[in-house]
Every structure is written in structure tokens, then in C-alpha cells.
Design an enzyme around this catalytic site. Structure first.
Site, PDB file in Angstrom:
ATOM      1  N   SER A 100       0.834  -1.199   0.000  1.00  0.00           N
ATOM      2  CA  SER A 100       0.000   0.000   0.000  1.00  0.00           C
ATOM      3  C   SER A 100       0.877   1.262   0.000  1.00  0.00           C
ATOM      4  CB  SER A 100      -0.956  -0.045   1.199  1.00  0.00           C
ATOM      5  OG  SER A 100      -1.900   0.990   1.151  1.00  0.00           O
ATOM      6  N   HIS A 156      -2.258  -1.217  -4.357  1.00  0.00           N
ATOM      7  CA  HIS A 156      -3.715  -1.247  -4.502  1.00  0.00           C
ATOM      8  C   HIS A 156      -4.258   0.172  -4.412  1.00  0.00           C
ATOM      9  CE1 HIS A 156      -4.574  -1.731   0.145  1.00  0.00           C
ATOM     10  NE2 HIS A 156      -3.894  -0.645  -0.138  1.00  0.00           N
TER      11      HIS A 156
END
Length: 208
Positions: free
Chosen positions: A106, A131
Site C-alpha cells: 500500500s 492497490h
């Protein structure tokens, strides 16, 4: 009853250094900061990000032309907290070398790829994950719409940052970030998130 894991995490080793005035004790992270090594360790949140930003600014003030090494082992966290670290990395004068140790997921992956081009590294068994930012706001319909629009703006901004640092076309970045996308070190290198995979300091030195 105390969680033994929390107790372990709160135990910071001390190192003793001999000086002309005698012995001086440092916690291990302060000692490594003297060597211009900054750790992004654990979830990214406001408390952690302000410490990392402060360390980067301190090292710039100490020597604006000397490289800073950032070691990353993070599952990600709050987008705005991560962006405060990202913006500071781009703002300061010293080049920032990044190295993932364990995982960069992330926002951790964004900070990894934000290092100086040619100075972004991974250890061979590290994992990298990209993501899109998550939403989940609850409240009145109008407020939900406002927060959904803000989440979309953050998503667009993160896409542009990945495009800038990886060299990938926007569509490929958008598609890759649509779901949790896990990569090993080789895949991260092919994708442009890192420049080299290093197994020892000798490999890292020859890569620079």
C-alpha cells in the site's frame, strides 16, 4: 495482562559508544540516525509520519548534500500520512535511497518507489503490494458522496505518482491498483517499483 508481542515491540535495544568524554548510550534507532538511516517500520499513521518527516528534515539541515537511506517494512496505512512522507522526500535536497526489508504494501510501496531513481532496492525475499485507497465512510448521503469524491481524487493522485516513478502507462497502473496486487522482488523490478534486488551490501554498492 500485557501482550508479550506489544512488550517486545516496545523494547528498543540500547548501544553504547565510546567518546572522548566517556561512554554514551543511544537507543538503536538514534544511533542509526547518526548514520543517516531512517526507518519506516509498521503501519503508516500520523504519529509515525511526523517522526519520519522530522528525521528527514533534521538530516537535511545537518548535511543537505549527503544521501539518506530509508529502510521500509510496512503494511501501509493512512494515505495522507504517507503522502506527507512522500512530499518531504521530494522536497528535501538530499537524495533518498529506499530499501524494502520484509514488505512494502500500500503506502509502503509508494514510498519505496519514491526513492531516488537508481537507488531503490529490495532484499530478495521482500514482498511488495499495490492497490487503490479504501473508503468506507458512514453518515448522511451527502457526506458519503463528498467522501467518495475525495477518495476518487486521492486514487487519481496516487495513480499519477506511480506513473511518475515507475514509468508505466496510466492504464496499466490503474488496472494494477484495482485490487490488491502482490509482487515478489523480481516482479517489482520488472514493474519499475524498484531498480535492483540486493543480497548483500557489496551488491548494493556496485548498483549505485
Amino acid at each position: 495482562m500485557h501482550d508479550p508481542v506489544d512488550t517486545y515491540m516496545n523494547l528498543v535495544p540500547m548501544v553504547v559508544e565510546q567518546t572522548s568524554r566517556g561512554e554514551r548510550a543511544y537507543d538503536i534507532f538514534s544511533r542509526l540516525l547518526k548514520e543517516r538511516i531512517v526507518f519506516v517500520n509498521g503501519p503508516v499513521h500520523d504519529g509515525m509520519s511526523q517522526l519520519v518527516v522530522a528525521q528527514l528534515l533534521h538530516l537535511e539541515a545537518e548535511n543537505p548534500s549527503k544521501e539518506i537511506s530509508m529502510y521500509i517494512n510496512s503494511p501501509g496505512g493512512v494515505v495522507t500520512s504517507g503522502l506527507s512522507i512522500y512530499d518531504t522526500m521530494q522536497y528535501i535536497k538530499p537524495k533518498v535511497s529506499t530499501l524494502v526489508v520484509g514488505q512494502a504494501a500500500s503506502m509502503g510501496s509508494l514510498l519505496l518507489t519514491a526513492g531516488e531513481k537508481g537507488m531503490r532496492f529490495s532484499l530478495p525475499n521482500s514482498r511488495i503490494m499495490v492497490h487503490q485507497p479504501s473508503g468506507g465512510y458512514q453518515g448522511q448521503a451527502t457526506d458519503i458522496m463528498i467522501h467518495a469524491q475525495e477518495t476518487q481524487k486521492l486514487k487519481d493522485r496516487l495513480n499519477q505518482i506511480y506513473v511518475k516513478h515507475t514509468g508505466q502507462p496510466l492504464k496499466k497502473v490503474v488496472d494494477a491498483l484495482e485490487r490488491d496486487n502482490f509482487m515478489d522482488a523480481e516482479q517489482a523490478k520488472e514493474w519499475g517499483l524498484i531498480d535492483e534486488i540486493v543480497e548483500s551490501r557489496a551488491n548494493e554498492d556496485t548498483s549505485k
